[in-house]
Design an enzyme around this catalytic site. Structure first.
Site, mmCIF file in Angstrom:
data_model
loop_
_atom_site.group_PDB
_atom_site.id
_atom_site.type_symbol
_atom_site.label_atom_id
_atom_site.label_comp_id
_atom_site.label_asym_id
_atom_site.label_seq_id
_atom_site.Cartn_x
_atom_site.Cartn_y
_atom_site.Cartn_z
ATOM 1 N N GLY A 83 15.201 3.001 -61.816
ATOM 2 C CA GLY A 83 16.385 2.925 -60.958
ATOM 3 C C GLY A 83 16.124 3.052 -59.470
ATOM 4 C CG MET B 105 13.562 -2.385 -67.662
ATOM 5 S SD MET B 105 14.697 -3.366 -68.693
ATOM 6 C CE MET B 105 13.780 -3.539 -70.220
ATOM 7 C CB ILE C 44 17.438 -3.486 -64.463
ATOM 8 C CG1 ILE C 44 17.093 -2.300 -65.349
ATOM 9 C CG2 ILE C 44 16.699 -4.758 -64.881
ATOM 10 C CD1 ILE C 44 17.620 -2.433 -66.773
ATOM 11 C CB CYS C 45 13.342 -1.256 -61.163
ATOM 12 S SG CYS C 45 13.940 0.397 -60.768
ATOM 13 N NE ARG C 46 8.008 3.062 -63.855
ATOM 14 C CZ ARG C 46 8.104 4.315 -63.417
ATOM 15 N NH1 ARG C 46 8.537 5.264 -64.215
ATOM 16 N NH2 ARG C 46 7.775 4.615 -62.181
#
Length: 111
Positions: free
Chosen positions: A65, A90, A61-63
């Site tokens: 995708g 996120m 996961i990141c901010r």
């Protein structure tokens, strides 16, 4: 954008026992992250590859995708087969009502 070779999952598909790998930068992590996530900034991945488990599902996961999709592709090229990109990152995690904590354990926010 990244093609069909990058497997994905929704935030609701992330099981409690899934290894959740957060690849955002330190300031993003400190502001807010999933309580049980493991932090490994994307740029540190090559030197810390051994920290990512190979014997269980890994959700990255990141901010939003984008970075996580790149990390999933990288891990797959390096032998991981149980790795998925968390769609929406996120931002979607927060929108789904999933918990977000800051570095101090208080409620967090997504940068």
């Amino acid at each position: 954008m990244f093609g069909p070779q990058v497997p994905t999952m929704t935030v609701t598909d992330v099981a409690d026992d899934t290894y959740l790998l957060d690849v955002r930068e330190d300031d993003e992590w400190a502001a807010g992250h999933a309580p049980d996530a493991h932090h490994l900034p994307m740029m540190e991945l090559p030197s810390r590859l051994a920290e990512v488990p190979t014997d269980r599902e890994v959700a990255v996961i990141c901010r939003s995708g984008g970075r996580s999709a790149q990390v999933v592709a990288y891990l797959m090229r390096n032998g991981w087969d149980q790795v998925r990109n968390v769609q929406g990152g996120m931002g979607e995690w927060l929108a789904a009502g999933k918990p977000v904590v800051g570095e101090n354990g208080q409620p967090g926010r997504v940068l």
